[in-house]
Motif scaffolding. Structure first.
Motif, PDB file in Angstrom:
ATOM      1  N   MET A   1      53.788 -30.677  19.903  1.00  0.00           N
ATOM      2  CA  MET A   1      53.932 -32.046  19.426  1.00  0.00           C
ATOM      3  C   MET A   1      54.643 -32.881  20.482  1.00  0.00           C
ATOM      4  O   MET A   1      55.662 -32.459  21.025  1.00  0.00           O
ATOM      5  CB  MET A   1      54.736 -32.061  18.117  1.00  0.00           C
ATOM      6  CG  MET A   1      55.055 -33.457  17.613  1.00  0.00           C
ATOM      7  SD  MET A   1      56.145 -33.447  16.186  1.00  0.00           S
ATOM      8  CE  MET A   1      55.109 -32.608  14.992  1.00  0.00           C
ATOM      9  N   LEU A   2      54.110 -34.069  20.737  1.00  0.00           N
ATOM     10  CA  LEU A   2      54.723 -35.005  21.673  1.00  0.00           C
ATOM     11  C   LEU A   2      55.241 -36.216  20.896  1.00  0.00           C
ATOM     12  O   LEU A   2      54.495 -36.848  20.159  1.00  0.00           O
ATOM     13  CB  LEU A   2      53.713 -35.456  22.727  1.00  0.00           C
ATOM     14  CG  LEU A   2      54.188 -36.509  23.731  1.00  0.00           C
ATOM     15  CD1 LEU A   2      55.355 -35.973  24.567  1.00  0.00           C
ATOM     16  CD2 LEU A   2      53.042 -36.952  24.640  1.00  0.00           C
ATOM     17  N   VAL A   3      56.526 -36.532  21.083  1.00  0.00           N
ATOM     18  CA  VAL A   3      57.155 -37.696  20.451  1.00  0.00           C
ATOM     19  C   VAL A   3      57.499 -38.683  21.562  1.00  0.00           C
ATOM     20  O   VAL A   3      58.296 -38.361  22.446  1.00  0.00           O
ATOM     21  CB  VAL A   3      58.424 -37.292  19.672  1.00  0.00           C
ATOM     22  CG1 VAL A   3      59.043 -38.520  19.008  1.00  0.00           C
ATOM     23  CG2 VAL A   3      58.102 -36.218  18.640  1.00  0.00           C
ATOM     24  N   ARG A  14      64.060 -31.675  11.201  1.00  0.00           N
ATOM     25  CA  ARG A  14      63.182 -31.355  10.073  1.00  0.00           C
ATOM     26  C   ARG A  14      61.862 -30.764  10.580  1.00  0.00           C
ATOM     27  O   ARG A  14      61.358 -29.772  10.028  1.00  0.00           O
ATOM     28  CB  ARG A  14      62.930 -32.618   9.245  1.00  0.00           C
ATOM     29  CG  ARG A  14      62.123 -32.379   7.982  1.00  0.00           C
ATOM     30  CD  ARG A  14      62.029 -33.637   7.136  1.00  0.00           C
ATOM     31  NE  ARG A  14      63.253 -33.877   6.383  1.00  0.00           N
ATOM     32  CZ  ARG A  14      64.091 -34.869   6.619  1.00  0.00           C
ATOM     33  NH1 ARG A  14      63.856 -35.731   7.585  1.00  0.00           N
ATOM     34  NH2 ARG A  14      65.170 -35.026   5.888  1.00  0.00           N
ATOM     35  N   LEU A  15      61.292 -31.342  11.642  1.00  0.00           N
ATOM     36  CA  LEU A  15      60.044 -30.827  12.202  1.00  0.00           C
ATOM     37  C   LEU A  15      60.232 -29.441  12.796  1.00  0.00           C
ATOM     38  O   LEU A  15      59.377 -28.557  12.640  1.00  0.00           O
ATOM     39  CB  LEU A  15      59.519 -31.790  13.261  1.00  0.00           C
ATOM     40  CG  LEU A  15      58.965 -33.122  12.757  1.00  0.00           C
ATOM     41  CD1 LEU A  15      58.655 -34.042  13.926  1.00  0.00           C
ATOM     42  CD2 LEU A  15      57.700 -32.895  11.917  1.00  0.00           C
ATOM     43  N   SER A  16      61.345 -29.240  13.479  1.00  0.00           N
ATOM     44  CA  SER A  16      61.628 -27.912  14.040  1.00  0.00           C
ATOM     45  C   SER A  16      61.714 -26.870  12.939  1.00  0.00           C
ATOM     46  O   SER A  16      61.222 -25.740  13.082  1.00  0.00           O
ATOM     47  CB  SER A  16      62.934 -27.944  14.835  1.00  0.00           C
ATOM     48  OG  SER A  16      62.831 -28.786  15.956  1.00  0.00           O
ATOM     49  N   GLY A  17      62.334 -27.247  11.826  1.00  0.00           N
ATOM     50  CA  GLY A  17      62.438 -26.341  10.689  1.00  0.00           C
ATOM     51  C   GLY A  17      61.093 -25.999  10.077  1.00  0.00           C
ATOM     52  O   GLY A  17      60.946 -24.960   9.432  1.00  0.00           O
ATOM     53  N   ASP A  23      58.159 -31.808  22.069  1.00  0.00           N
ATOM     54  CA  ASP A  23      58.487 -32.376  23.386  1.00  0.00           C
ATOM     55  C   ASP A  23      58.903 -33.823  23.137  1.00  0.00           C
ATOM     56  O   ASP A  23      58.065 -34.665  22.819  1.00  0.00           O
ATOM     57  CB  ASP A  23      57.266 -32.298  24.301  1.00  0.00           C
ATOM     58  CG  ASP A  23      57.596 -32.675  25.739  1.00  0.00           C
ATOM     59  OD1 ASP A  23      58.759 -33.037  26.010  1.00  0.00           O
ATOM     60  OD2 ASP A  23      56.691 -32.622  26.590  1.00  0.00           O
ATOM     61  N   TYR A  24      60.190 -34.073  23.238  1.00  0.00           N
ATOM     62  CA  TYR A  24      60.739 -35.400  22.915  1.00  0.00           C
ATOM     63  C   TYR A  24      60.894 -36.199  24.193  1.00  0.00           C
ATOM     64  O   TYR A  24      61.772 -35.929  25.015  1.00  0.00           O
ATOM     65  CB  TYR A  24      62.091 -35.229  22.215  1.00  0.00           C
ATOM     66  CG  TYR A  24      62.712 -36.511  21.711  1.00  0.00           C
ATOM     67  CD1 TYR A  24      61.963 -37.489  21.064  1.00  0.00           C
ATOM     68  CD2 TYR A  24      64.084 -36.728  21.853  1.00  0.00           C
ATOM     69  CE1 TYR A  24      62.539 -38.642  20.589  1.00  0.00           C
ATOM     70  CE2 TYR A  24      64.685 -37.884  21.370  1.00  0.00           C
ATOM     71  CZ  TYR A  24      63.907 -38.837  20.744  1.00  0.00           C
ATOM     72  OH  TYR A  24      64.486 -39.986  20.272  1.00  0.00           O
ATOM     73  N   ARG A  25      60.033 -37.229  24.363  1.00  0.00           N
ATOM     74  CA  ARG A  25      60.027 -38.019  25.589  1.00  0.00           C
ATOM     75  C   ARG A  25      59.957 -39.507  25.251  1.00  0.00           C
ATOM     76  O   ARG A  25      58.965 -40.185  25.521  1.00  0.00           O
ATOM     77  CB  ARG A  25      58.843 -37.614  26.472  1.00  0.00           C
ATOM     78  CG  ARG A  25      58.897 -36.159  26.947  1.00  0.00           C
ATOM     79  CD  ARG A  25      57.586 -35.742  27.588  1.00  0.00           C
ATOM     80  NE  ARG A  25      57.267 -36.588  28.734  1.00  0.00           N
ATOM     81  CZ  ARG A  25      56.059 -36.635  29.299  1.00  0.00           C
ATOM     82  NH1 ARG A  25      55.063 -35.918  28.817  1.00  0.00           N
ATOM     83  NH2 ARG A  25      55.853 -37.424  30.336  1.00  0.00           N
ATOM     84  N   TYR A  40      48.641 -31.273  23.715  1.00  0.00           N
ATOM     85  CA  TYR A  40      49.407 -31.517  22.490  1.00  0.00           C
ATOM     86  C   TYR A  40      48.451 -31.668  21.304  1.00  0.00           C
ATOM     87  O   TYR A  40      47.353 -32.222  21.435  1.00  0.00           O
ATOM     88  CB  TYR A  40      50.253 -32.774  22.624  1.00  0.00           C
ATOM     89  CG  TYR A  40      51.356 -32.666  23.657  1.00  0.00           C
ATOM     90  CD1 TYR A  40      52.560 -32.032  23.349  1.00  0.00           C
ATOM     91  CD2 TYR A  40      51.192 -33.189  24.936  1.00  0.00           C
ATOM     92  CE1 TYR A  40      53.576 -31.920  24.290  1.00  0.00           C
ATOM     93  CE2 TYR A  40      52.203 -33.083  25.888  1.00  0.00           C
ATOM     94  CZ  TYR A  40      53.390 -32.446  25.555  1.00  0.00           C
ATOM     95  OH  TYR A  40      54.382 -32.335  26.486  1.00  0.00           O
ATOM     96  N   HIS A  41      48.913 -31.198  20.148  1.00  0.00           N
ATOM     97  CA  HIS A  41      48.099 -31.298  18.934  1.00  0.00           C
ATOM     98  C   HIS A  41      48.506 -32.482  18.055  1.00  0.00           C
ATOM     99  O   HIS A  41      47.692 -33.005  17.292  1.00  0.00           O
ATOM    100  CB  HIS A  41      48.217 -30.007  18.114  1.00  0.00           C
ATOM    101  CG  HIS A  41      47.784 -28.791  18.860  1.00  0.00           C
ATOM    102  ND1 HIS A  41      48.663 -27.900  19.442  1.00  0.00           N
ATOM    103  CD2 HIS A  41      46.544 -28.336  19.158  1.00  0.00           C
ATOM    104  CE1 HIS A  41      47.995 -26.945  20.035  1.00  0.00           C
ATOM    105  NE2 HIS A  41      46.703 -27.176  19.889  1.00  0.00           N
ATOM    106  N   VAL A  42      49.782 -32.896  18.155  1.00  0.00           N
ATOM    107  CA  VAL A  42      50.298 -33.990  17.333  1.00  0.00           C
ATOM    108  C   VAL A  42      50.987 -35.001  18.241  1.00  0.00           C
ATOM    109  O   VAL A  42      51.781 -34.626  19.113  1.00  0.00           O
ATOM    110  CB  VAL A  42      51.312 -33.476  16.280  1.00  0.00           C
ATOM    111  CG1 VAL A  42      51.830 -34.630  15.429  1.00  0.00           C
ATOM    112  CG2 VAL A  42      50.683 -32.395  15.403  1.00  0.00           C
ATOM    113  N   LEU A  43      50.686 -36.285  18.039  1.00  0.00           N
ATOM    114  CA  LEU A  43      51.346 -37.366  18.768  1.00  0.00           C
ATOM    115  C   LEU A  43      52.114 -38.221  17.776  1.00  0.00           C
ATOM    116  O   LEU A  43      51.545 -38.752  16.820  1.00  0.00           O
ATOM    117  CB  LEU A  43      50.315 -38.229  19.503  1.00  0.00           C
ATOM    118  CG  LEU A  43      50.858 -39.485  20.215  1.00  0.00           C
ATOM    119  CD1 LEU A  43      51.818 -39.095  21.334  1.00  0.00           C
ATOM    120  CD2 LEU A  43      49.709 -40.348  20.746  1.00  0.00           C
TER     121      LEU A  43
END
Length: 303
Positions: A1-3, A14-17, A23-25, A40-43
């Motif tokens: 996941m890319l944020v 919460r997402l990690s759980g 990947d927080y950018r 990445y599968h989720v943006l």
């Protein structure tokens, strides 16, 4: 996941759980996104970047587009659906915060709060310079009777306002439950002492408040927009301020404003502008994170 935009730490936790690798950018540019999205599968994004065909086509692995917020007007939803991508957001999470801001702006307009605060900070004791008006007994026109519009109607009714609402669907029963009355669009404009806008941005609502609509409003009436900037024709509003009591805008067609028209509108003494802060409360941001994390997890399960 890319944020790619700033989000609360609690959302990432919460997402990690839920088992996502993140990947927080925050602050990624469009060019960097186009070059680095594949794999990445989720943006996850907010309203800063345009998520269009070029972005989606840059990543064959992409499966979910997640808007951290409500509006999807920066997303080519039609193309995303044609690509088989899931598009999720948090439509109800910020309604209370936006509704409360709307009431705050209405009060600020009616009581000339901005002018008084500015005067006192400049050393001028402006007690008798600006005579305010009460909300009680005035007529409020609510255009768009969705989540935010319904809360605004309830709040205004509690303050003793007569509330008229307009929507493209029959919401007469819900309007009565909120202490309001559903009427036609032009009747609302002509009858209201203040008009507040709560509609999504669509081809039908783009510049729905323009020259003719502003001319139909009462002399001295107020306009509040906490929906989308493009709903109001800024040039027409600027030219109509001599007849209106004032305007309060939390949204603009360009954010921050760059055009000469918008700069003049922001600087006008009858105009209050806030920098798109409708959902910028601790509570709304937490609810958005909770609602969106759940929506992402559900979308991934369905893939």
């Amino acid at each position: 996941m890319l944020v790619v935009d700033r989000v609360p730490e609690s959302f990432l936790t919460r997402l990690s759980g839920l088992g996502f690798t993140i990947d927080y950018r925050p602050g990624v540019t469009r060019e960097e996104l186009l070059q680095g999205l594949n794999g990445y599968h989720v943006l996850v994004f907010r309203g800063r970047l345009r998520i269009d065909r070029a972005v989606m086509d840059s990543s064959p692995s992409l499966r979910v587009l997640a808007r951290y917020g409500v509006g999807l007007d920066n997303v080519d939803v039609e193309y995303a659906v044609s690509r088989g991508l899931a598009v999720v957001n948090a439509p109800g999470a910020s309604a209370a915060s936006v509704a409360e801001l709307t009431l705050g702006l209405l009060i600020a307009l009616h009581r000339s709060l901005y002018q008084h605060i500015d005067s006192v900070k400049r050393g001028v004791w402006s007690k008798s310079a600006f005579l305010g008006r009460e909300l009680r007994g005035k007529t409020l026109g609510v255009v768009g009777f969705g989540r935010v519009g319904r809360l605004v109607a309830r709040y205004a009714s509690c303050l003793g306002m007569r509330v008229l609402v307009h929507d493209v669907v029959d919401a007469s029963r819900e309007a009565r439950e909120a202490g309001a009355e559903q009427v036609g669009f032009w009747e609302l404009l002509e009858s209201s002492d203040a008009v507040t806008l709560h509609v999504p941005l669509t081809p039908q609502t783009r510049r729905m408040i323009s020259w003719r609509e502003l001319a139909a409003m009462k002399d001295g009436a107020f306009l509040v927009n906490t929906s989308r900037g493009e709903v109001v024709d800024a040039e027409a509003l600027l030219a109509s301020l001599d007849c209106l009591g004032g305007a309060a805008l939390d949204v603009l067609e360009e954010e921050p404003p760059r055009s000469e028209t918008l700069r003049r509108l922001v600087a006008h003494p009858k105009v209050i502008v806030t920098p798109h802060i409708g959902a910028e409360t601790v509570e709304a941001q937490e609810r958005i994170g909770e609602e969106l994390a759940h929506a992402i997890a559900e979308a991934v399960e369905r893939l």
